[in-house]
Design a protein around this motif. Structure first.
Motif, PDB file in Angstrom:
ATOM      1  N   HIS A   1      49.426  47.817  53.532  1.00 34.34           N
ATOM      2  CA  HIS A   1      49.435  47.088  52.260  1.00 34.34           C
ATOM      3  C   HIS A   1      48.112  47.255  51.524  1.00 34.34           C
ATOM      4  O   HIS A   1      48.093  47.343  50.281  1.00 34.34           O
ATOM      5  CB  HIS A   1      49.716  45.609  52.491  1.00 34.34           C
ATOM      6  N   LEU A   2      47.008  47.317  52.264  1.00 34.03           N
ATOM      7  CA  LEU A   2      45.703  47.531  51.645  1.00 34.03           C
ATOM      8  C   LEU A   2      45.654  48.902  50.964  1.00 34.03           C
ATOM      9  O   LEU A   2      45.145  49.034  49.847  1.00 34.03           O
ATOM     10  CB  LEU A   2      44.596  47.416  52.697  1.00 34.03           C
ATOM     11  N   GLY A   3      46.206  49.909  51.640  1.00 39.19           N
ATOM     12  CA  GLY A   3      46.266  51.234  51.049  1.00 39.19           C
ATOM     13  C   GLY A   3      47.136  51.252  49.807  1.00 39.19           C
ATOM     14  O   GLY A   3      46.793  51.874  48.789  1.00 39.19           O
ATOM     15  N   GLY A   4      48.273  50.559  49.860  1.00 35.06           N
ATOM     16  CA  GLY A   4      49.152  50.460  48.699  1.00 35.06           C
ATOM     17  C   GLY A   4      48.476  49.752  47.542  1.00 35.06           C
ATOM     18  O   GLY A   4      48.636  50.145  46.382  1.00 35.06           O
ATOM     19  N   PHE A   5      47.699  48.709  47.865  1.00 35.32           N
ATOM     20  CA  PHE A   5      46.970  47.984  46.822  1.00 35.32           C
ATOM     21  C   PHE A   5      45.954  48.894  46.138  1.00 35.32           C
ATOM     22  O   PHE A   5      45.804  48.862  44.904  1.00 35.32           O
ATOM     23  CB  PHE A   5      46.278  46.767  47.433  1.00 35.32           C
ATOM     24  N   ALA A   6      45.261  49.717  46.927  1.00 30.32           N
ATOM     25  CA  ALA A   6      44.287  50.649  46.357  1.00 30.32           C
ATOM     26  C   ALA A   6      44.972  51.650  45.421  1.00 30.32           C
ATOM     27  O   ALA A   6      44.451  51.968  44.342  1.00 30.32           O
ATOM     28  CB  ALA A   6      43.552  51.384  47.473  1.00 30.32           C
ATOM     29  N   VAL A   7      46.153  52.136  45.817  1.00 23.36           N
ATOM     30  CA  VAL A   7      46.905  53.064  44.971  1.00 23.36           C
ATOM     31  C   VAL A   7      47.317  52.378  43.673  1.00 23.36           C
ATOM     32  O   VAL A   7      47.212  52.956  42.580  1.00 23.36           O
ATOM     33  CB  VAL A   7      48.147  53.600  45.723  1.00 23.36           C
ATOM     34  N   LEU A   8      47.775  51.118  43.769  1.00 13.29           N
ATOM     35  CA  LEU A   8      48.183  50.381  42.578  1.00 13.29           C
ATOM     36  C   LEU A   8      47.018  50.179  41.620  1.00 13.29           C
ATOM     37  O   LEU A   8      47.166  50.342  40.400  1.00 13.29           O
ATOM     38  CB  LEU A   8      48.757  49.017  42.978  1.00 13.29           C
ATOM     39  N   ILE A   9      45.863  49.831  42.154  1.00 13.55           N
ATOM     40  CA  ILE A   9      44.683  49.651  41.310  1.00 13.55           C
ATOM     41  C   ILE A   9      44.330  50.972  40.610  1.00 13.55           C
ATOM     42  O   ILE A   9      44.012  51.004  39.417  1.00 13.55           O
ATOM     43  CB  ILE A   9      43.481  49.142  42.130  1.00 13.55           C
ATOM     44  N   GLY A  10      44.420  52.074  41.351  1.00 15.41           N
ATOM     45  CA  GLY A  10      44.149  53.382  40.762  1.00 15.41           C
ATOM     46  C   GLY A  10      45.117  53.705  39.630  1.00 15.41           C
ATOM     47  O   GLY A  10      44.717  54.212  38.576  1.00 15.41           O
ATOM     48  N   LEU A  11      46.408  53.404  39.849  1.00 12.84           N
ATOM     49  CA  LEU A  11      47.402  53.634  38.812  1.00 12.84           C
ATOM     50  C   LEU A  11      47.134  52.773  37.580  1.00 12.84           C
ATOM     51  O   LEU A  11      47.254  53.244  36.437  1.00 12.84           O
ATOM     52  CB  LEU A  11      48.803  53.338  39.354  1.00 12.84           C
ATOM     53  N   ILE A  12      46.768  51.506  37.807  1.00 15.08           N
ATOM     54  CA  ILE A  12      46.492  50.604  36.687  1.00 15.08           C
ATOM     55  C   ILE A  12      45.313  51.106  35.874  1.00 15.08           C
ATOM     56  O   ILE A  12      45.336  51.108  34.634  1.00 15.08           O
ATOM     57  CB  ILE A  12      46.236  49.168  37.199  1.00 15.08           C
ATOM     58  N   VAL A  13      44.255  51.566  36.553  1.00 19.37           N
ATOM     59  CA  VAL A  13      43.079  52.100  35.856  1.00 19.37           C
ATOM     60  C   VAL A  13      43.460  53.338  35.041  1.00 19.37           C
ATOM     61  O   VAL A  13      43.078  53.482  33.869  1.00 19.37           O
ATOM     62  CB  VAL A  13      41.962  52.440  36.867  1.00 19.37           C
ATOM     63  N   MET A  14      44.250  54.238  35.640  1.00 22.03           N
ATOM     64  CA  MET A  14      44.650  55.464  34.942  1.00 22.03           C
ATOM     65  C   MET A  14      45.522  55.149  33.727  1.00 22.03           C
ATOM     66  O   MET A  14      45.314  55.694  32.635  1.00 22.03           O
ATOM     67  CB  MET A  14      45.413  56.369  35.906  1.00 22.03           C
ATOM     68  N   ILE A  15      46.493  54.232  33.907  1.00 27.12           N
ATOM     69  CA  ILE A  15      47.397  53.884  32.806  1.00 27.12           C
ATOM     70  C   ILE A  15      46.635  53.156  31.703  1.00 27.12           C
ATOM     71  O   ILE A  15      46.876  53.378  30.509  1.00 27.12           O
ATOM     72  CB  ILE A  15      48.558  53.026  33.335  1.00 27.12           C
ATOM     73  N   THR A  16      45.678  52.285  32.094  1.00 21.72           N
ATOM     74  CA  THR A  16      44.871  51.571  31.105  1.00 21.72           C
ATOM     75  C   THR A  16      44.050  52.543  30.277  1.00 21.72           C
ATOM     76  O   THR A  16      43.913  52.390  29.054  1.00 21.72           O
ATOM     77  CB  THR A  16      43.956  50.544  31.797  1.00 21.72           C
ATOM     78  N   TRP A  17      43.490  53.562  30.924  1.00 13.04           N
ATOM     79  CA  TRP A  17      42.722  54.580  30.210  1.00 13.04           C
ATOM     80  C   TRP A  17      43.611  55.308  29.197  1.00 13.04           C
ATOM     81  O   TRP A  17      43.205  55.543  28.051  1.00 13.04           O
ATOM     82  CB  TRP A  17      42.110  55.562  31.199  1.00 13.04           C
ATOM     83  N   GLN A  18      44.829  55.644  29.588  1.00  8.06           N
ATOM     84  CA  GLN A  18      45.774  56.289  28.680  1.00  8.06           C
ATOM     85  C   GLN A  18      46.123  55.370  27.512  1.00  8.06           C
ATOM     86  O   GLN A  18      46.233  55.835  26.371  1.00  8.06           O
ATOM     87  CB  GLN A  18      47.034  56.705  29.433  1.00  8.06           C
ATOM     88  N   ASP A  19      46.300  54.079  27.812  1.00  9.06           N
ATOM     89  CA  ASP A  19      46.597  53.111  26.740  1.00  9.06           C
ATOM     90  C   ASP A  19      45.459  53.041  25.741  1.00  9.06           C
ATOM     91  O   ASP A  19      45.683  52.962  24.516  1.00  9.06           O
ATOM     92  CB  ASP A  19      46.852  51.723  27.332  1.00  9.06           C
ATOM     93  N   LEU A  20      44.217  53.052  26.232  1.00 13.29           N
ATOM     94  CA  LEU A  20      43.048  53.009  25.358  1.00 13.29           C
ATOM     95  C   LEU A  20      42.972  54.244  24.477  1.00 13.29           C
ATOM     96  O   LEU A  20      42.679  54.156  23.274  1.00 13.29           O
ATOM     97  CB  LEU A  20      41.771  52.865  26.188  1.00 13.29           C
ATOM     98  N   LEU A  21      43.270  55.402  25.058  1.00 13.28           N
ATOM     99  CA  LEU A  21      43.266  56.632  24.271  1.00 13.28           C
ATOM    100  C   LEU A  21      44.321  56.595  23.167  1.00 13.28           C
ATOM    101  O   LEU A  21      44.073  57.007  22.035  1.00 13.28           O
ATOM    102  CB  LEU A  21      43.500  57.850  25.180  1.00 13.28           C
TER     103      LEU A  21
END
Length: 342
Positions: free
Chosen positions: A318-338
């Motif tokens: 679950h910790l590994g899954g949480f890290a992946v989710l955080i990474g996805l959120i950061v990537m998607i947020t960056w795309q939203d900002l662009l």
């Protein structure tokens, strides 16, 4: 407007979701150490009974800390019968699924309110709601309230089937339509107009706008929610397996959409809130580590095999899954900002 609309959407979604976990945990007899709105350091915190209620710095989520899930802090002891890990599998399933379940039920309730108070286009029938000037329907004398019965001899019962049949037959040549007008069936025939841009055959009618009473609204809200859930899940699976592209948005994108919906009025905002709650509920039930669905996956495995997966290894997954989710959120947020800056 955008900031407060976003804050309201997140607050409703998160508080409803976490309250689902909280209420089911208390009913089943699991102690709740903390109910938190937001993430990061606590801004406000007060303890009532055995539960601490807190508001945290970043209003982008929330959580409930249950006894027996490996998140105890100093001094948070409890009896074994109040521990989540010592409850029966089906009880743990209820607690984990209740958050997403409450989000989905809220989506159903909001949809029912929309159907009663605002209404919806009637796509389940072929009753004409409006006629567009200058098109064949107006020329032939079709009026609001008429019902299209058939197109070139083929019976049509829904607006979608009627529109599809008109497009198909109108492309080939003249069309013949049977129309019910005040109990009398009339037959019209001729060549349809064409859309100036796409060349699509147009009859020139619009569906009617209808509202429902409480019982009908509630019944139809389940139908609409079920249909939308199928479309959301189909889109997710197609995106996961790279069958098609899908526009994915994160907190920044949701904030922008929430502000736009709020500026369009109350009904638009309630509709947006219903859709977001439905997305949140379905997404949380996905069998991915760190999500409620991921935890449910391990419990279902335990119920099938009769053996419990080692708790330590499950936490690592679950910790590994949480890290992946955080990474996805950061990537998607960056795309939203662009997109927003673009």
């Amino acid at each position: 407007m955008t900031f407060f609309a976003f804050l309201l959407v997140i607050a409703v979604c998160v508080l409803v979701h976490e309250f689902g976990h909280f209420a089911s945990a208390r009913l089943i007899g699991v102690r709740v150490h903390e109910f938190a709105f937001g993430m990061g350091p606590a801004l406000l915190s007060v303890k009532r009974g055995v539960t601490r209620w807190s508001v945290r710095v970043f209003p982008v989520g929330g959580f409930v800390r249950l006894a027996g899930m490996g998140e105890e802090q100093e001094g948070e002891d409890c009896a074994e019968e109040e521990s989540f890990s010592h409850k029966r599998p089906w009880e743990r399933c209820v607690i984990l699924a209740s958050g997403a379940g409450l989000n989905i039920l809220l989506a159903v309730a909001l949809t029912a309110v929309l159907l009663m108070g605002h209404g919806v286009l009637d796509m389940e029938s072929t009753v004409v709601g409006g006629v567009m000037p200058g098109y064949p329907a107006a020329t032939w004398g079709v009026v609001s309230g008429d019902r299209v019965l058939s197109v070139n001899g083929q019976t049509v019962t829904t607006w979608e089937s009627m529109a599809r049949r008109i497009r198909e037959e109108g492309t080939r040549g003249p069309v013949t339509l049977e129309v019910e007008h005040r109990g009398v069936t009339k037959v019209f025939s001729g060549v349809l107009s064409r859309d100036a841009e796409k060349g699509t055959p147009l009859f020139g009618v619009r569906p009617r706008w209808i509202t429902y009473g409480f019982g009908e609204a509630l019944w139809h809200s389940f139908s609409y929610t079920w249909q939308m859930s199928r479309e959301i899940l189909s889109g997710m699976l197609s995106w996961i397996f790279a069958r098609r592209d899908m526009d994915v948005t994160g907190p920044v994108g949701i904030a922008s959409l929430a502000g736009e919906a709020a500026r369009q009025g109350l009904w638009s905002f309630l509709s947006f809130l219903a859709v977001i709650n439905l997305h949140l509920g379905l997404l949380n039930l996905f069998p991915f580590p760190a999500l409620d669905g991921g935890r449910l996956f391990f419990i279902f495995g335990e119920m099938l095999t009769g053996r419990r997966f080692p708790e330590r290894w499950e936490q690592y997954i679950h910790l590994g899954g949480f890290a992946v989710l955080i990474g996805l959120i950061v990537m998607i947020t960056w795309q939203d900002l662009l997109k927003l800056l673009g």
